[in-house]
Enzyme design. Sequence first.
Site, PDB file in Angstrom:
ATOM      1  N   ARG A  82       0.847  -1.188   0.000  1.00 12.53           N
ATOM      2  CA  ARG A  82       0.000   0.000   0.000  1.00 12.53           C
ATOM      3  C   ARG A  82       0.888   1.246   0.000  1.00 12.53           C
ATOM      4  NH1 ARG A  82      -1.729   0.526   4.477  1.00 12.53           N
ATOM      5  NH2 ARG A  82      -1.129  -1.409   5.475  1.00 12.53           N
ATOM      6  N   TYR A 210      -1.506  -3.436  -6.876  1.00 17.04           N
ATOM      7  CA  TYR A 210      -1.307  -4.155  -5.611  1.00 17.04           C
ATOM      8  C   TYR A 210      -2.607  -4.303  -4.822  1.00 17.04           C
ATOM      9  CZ  TYR A 210      -0.237  -5.293  -0.863  1.00 17.04           C
ATOM     10  OH  TYR A 210      -0.267  -5.923   0.353  1.00 17.04           O
ATOM     11  N   GLY A 212      -3.930  -4.296  -1.721  1.00 14.94           N
ATOM     12  CA  GLY A 212      -4.485  -3.327  -0.775  1.00 14.94           C
ATOM     13  C   GLY A 212      -4.927  -2.031  -1.449  1.00 14.94           C
ATOM     14  N   LYS A 219      -9.605  -2.643   1.908  1.00 15.15           N
ATOM     15  CA  LYS A 219      -9.259  -1.491   2.749  1.00 15.15           C
ATOM     16  C   LYS A 219     -10.086  -0.263   2.377  1.00 15.15           C
ATOM     17  CE  LYS A 219      -6.068  -4.036   4.543  1.00 15.15           C
ATOM     18  NZ  LYS A 219      -6.056  -4.543   5.906  1.00 15.15           N
ATOM     19  N   HIS A 239     -10.230  -2.770  11.746  1.00 13.15           N
ATOM     20  CA  HIS A 239      -9.146  -3.591  11.205  1.00 13.15           C
ATOM     21  C   HIS A 239      -8.895  -4.730  12.195  1.00 13.15           C
ATOM     22  CE1 HIS A 239      -4.769  -3.575   9.439  1.00 13.15           C
ATOM     23  NE2 HIS A 239      -5.551  -4.433   8.818  1.00 13.15           N
ATOM     24  N   SER A 261      -0.975  -3.996  10.311  1.00 10.39           N
ATOM     25  CA  SER A 261      -0.709  -4.925   9.217  1.00 10.39           C
ATOM     26  C   SER A 261       0.564  -5.725   9.469  1.00 10.39           C
ATOM     27  CB  SER A 261      -0.549  -4.157   7.907  1.00 10.39           C
ATOM     28  OG  SER A 261      -1.729  -3.451   7.630  1.00 10.39           O
ATOM     29  N   CYS A 263       1.314  -8.051  11.602  1.00 10.61           N
ATOM     30  CA  CYS A 263       1.701  -8.353  12.989  1.00 10.61           C
ATOM     31  C   CYS A 263       1.163  -9.717  13.410  1.00 10.61           C
ATOM     32  CB  CYS A 263       1.162  -7.305  13.951  1.00 10.61           C
ATOM     33  SG  CYS A 263       2.146  -5.820  14.023  1.00 10.61           S
ATOM     34  N   ASN A 267      -2.272 -15.350  11.651  1.00 18.23           N
ATOM     35  CA  ASN A 267      -1.827 -16.453  12.521  1.00 18.23           C
ATOM     36  C   ASN A 267      -2.715 -16.583  13.751  1.00 18.23           C
ATOM     37  OD1 ASN A 267       0.263 -16.884  10.778  1.00 18.23           O
ATOM     38  ND2 ASN A 267       1.845 -15.983  12.091  1.00 18.23           N
ATOM     39  N   ASP A 288      -9.050 -10.186   9.054  1.00 22.02           N
ATOM     40  CA  ASP A 288      -8.542  -8.832   8.783  1.00 22.02           C
ATOM     41  C   ASP A 288      -9.520  -7.710   9.115  1.00 22.02           C
ATOM     42  OD1 ASP A 288      -6.415  -7.174   7.822  1.00 22.02           O
ATOM     43  OD2 ASP A 288      -7.450  -6.913   5.928  1.00 22.02           O
ATOM     44  N   ASN A 378       6.500  -8.817   1.569  1.00 23.88           N
ATOM     45  CA  ASN A 378       5.046  -8.596   1.585  1.00 23.88           C
ATOM     46  C   ASN A 378       4.356  -9.419   0.489  1.00 23.88           C
ATOM     47  OD1 ASN A 378       2.699  -7.344   2.669  1.00 23.88           O
ATOM     48  ND2 ASN A 378       2.677  -5.875   0.986  1.00 23.88           N
ATOM     49  N   ARG A 380       2.067 -12.301  -1.042  1.00 21.27           N
ATOM     50  CA  ARG A 380       0.735 -12.619  -0.504  1.00 21.27           C
ATOM     51  C   ARG A 380       0.129 -13.876  -1.123  1.00 21.27           C
ATOM     52  NH1 ARG A 380      -1.538  -8.941   3.558  1.00 21.27           N
ATOM     53  NH2 ARG A 380       0.123  -7.427   3.772  1.00 21.27           N
ATOM     54  N   ASN A 507      -0.169 -18.675  22.313  1.00 21.86           N
ATOM     55  CA  ASN A 507      -1.004 -17.506  22.626  1.00 21.86           C
ATOM     56  C   ASN A 507      -2.367 -17.928  23.150  1.00 21.86           C
ATOM     57  OD1 ASN A 507       1.086 -15.900  21.770  1.00 21.86           O
ATOM     58  ND2 ASN A 507       0.270 -15.615  19.709  1.00 21.86           N
TER      59      ASN A 507
END
Length: 596
Positions: A82, A210, A212, A219, A239, A261, A263, A267, A288, A378, A380, A507
């Site tokens: 982005r 791209y 995004g 977005k 988000h 984004s 982070c 997962n 997302d 990045n 995807r 986690n």
Amino acid sequence: MSKTFSSETFGQTLPSNKKLLAWVKEVVELTTPDQIFWCDGSEEEKEFLTKQAVDQKILIKLDQKKWPGCYYHHSNPNDVARVEQSTFICCERKEDAGPTNNWAAPKEMYDKLHGMLRGAMKGRTMYVIPYLMGPAGSPMTKVGVELTDSIYVVLNMRIMTRMGKVALKHLGENSDFNRGIHSVLDCDPARRFICHFPQDNAIISVGSGYGGNVLLGKKCLALRIGSALGRNEGWLAEHMLLLCLEDPEGKKTYVAAAFPSACGKTNFAMMIPPESFKGWKVTTVGDDIAWMKPGADGRLYAINPEAGYFGVVPGTNNKSNFNAMRSMECDTIFTNVARTPDGDVWWEGKDNSPPKDLIDWKGNSWNPESGEKAAHPNSRFTAPMKNNPDVAEEAEWPEGVPISAIVFGGRRANTMPLVFQAFNWIHGVYIGATVGSEMTAAAAGTLGQVRRDPMAMLPFCGYNMGKYFDHWLEMRRMIKVLPRIFHVNWFRKDSYGNFLWPGFGENMRVLQWIAERCQGRANGLETAIGWMPRYEDMNMNGIPGGMTPERFEALQKIDFEEWRRELILQDELFIKLYRDLPKELMCQRELLISRL
Ligand code: SAT
Ligand code: MN
């Protein structure tokens, strides 16, 4: 519209919606495409377009034995993330966009963009993509129509959204739909603009291919325009990932979590509880974006407006994200990972070491000694969410899921403990508003530097950020059963630079504490920054490498020197927003200082 293309081939029938037809005609006259292709979302259409994309060398067919239904795309090397400096909110008054957004006057921006779009699709096909953000039949669902000259966009949109006939049916004769125009032009960064017109419910994106920037449902509509709609209509466009946590008794807790984004939202959303958590299950509602609205029973209900995942690939393997690996096994588009001449794909952090004869993301043969990454950081995957073995059945529920916990987090090497809980909603809004995170590869910028990213929405809030905080504060009057608010950080390091927490599936331990706090079952200690679990309040059974009370203390430590710096850093944002910052947040800051 005599040029309507291939209507015989697919039985494409033009919709009867007059507003839609008139607008498409207008854009056709502006951009003068050779052909117009109305997308219906069918399988035949997908096959036809995929073949075209392969013939035009936009997609490369992967080895269909290893990767059934999967294709590969190299983006232009100048177009891999982005571009926030080229992203604009175009509303009448500059102060309505606020100090954290680029602003332009709508008329001027329309003039400029229309100038760039004039004749831009000559010699090309314009695809009309009607799509839904949200499950069909949900009162929260919104309709968008994207007009694009990119076949790559069409094929991604059909994964990421509910697209074609289903959207036209939902729209009917209604004139209330988002109008999106996209043209790659010549993919020149100097002529790249991602522009939002909230008062017209319109988007124009030029000069990029791209995801995004060009999958306009994501977005642009679901967050930037969505946040502005949500403010007017009394809901929240966030988000956030959405997950369902089921305990051994079958009790379900729904969690929404915001991280900047790249982070690890995907997962976390697809987490598999460790061995020692017998009977626990996590299922994915979304990875997302969440749209959240108070329901008739006073609880906050959330839907995932998307139908697919557009996830970061590097670092994904069977250990870090088993379900993402399964999700991309078939019917997936890979963008900018590395590939082999015989149609396999590879990336840094995959389970195996690189095969020989690798072709890097730029299309050159890769030399492992070069020090260059084979896959772009990045890069995807675009995969249908139904590929995920642990997708939640609730992802299709029109009414959404009732949220018990909202979690904020960032990537922080220091200061921020593993987990703490806000004292109340207003304190939670303050915690969300002051989220900071080290920069990642999802946006162009300096890697590693901490930037304030309120609610992970800094690049995605479609109006004045101060007013957005106000809206969050106002929402508490509309929600009778307020979700509890938490802050987490999986990335804290010791003085040697090693992560203090194992992360990934582990986690789950934090998630368990969060769920039990929501149910009023887990204990916590009141501290200066919020409620925190003590060592004995968390389930540490079977944690790999063990967790000593000393190590846990380091993980949860409130270091006053670090917090002093943190408050100064927070000030940068607060000063920027000063004019519109709700006084409740200033007050929360004062309270925090006095507690510290
Ligand atoms: O590149 S996207 O904007 O689609 C993903 C992200 O940055 O969160
Ligand atoms: Mn995102």
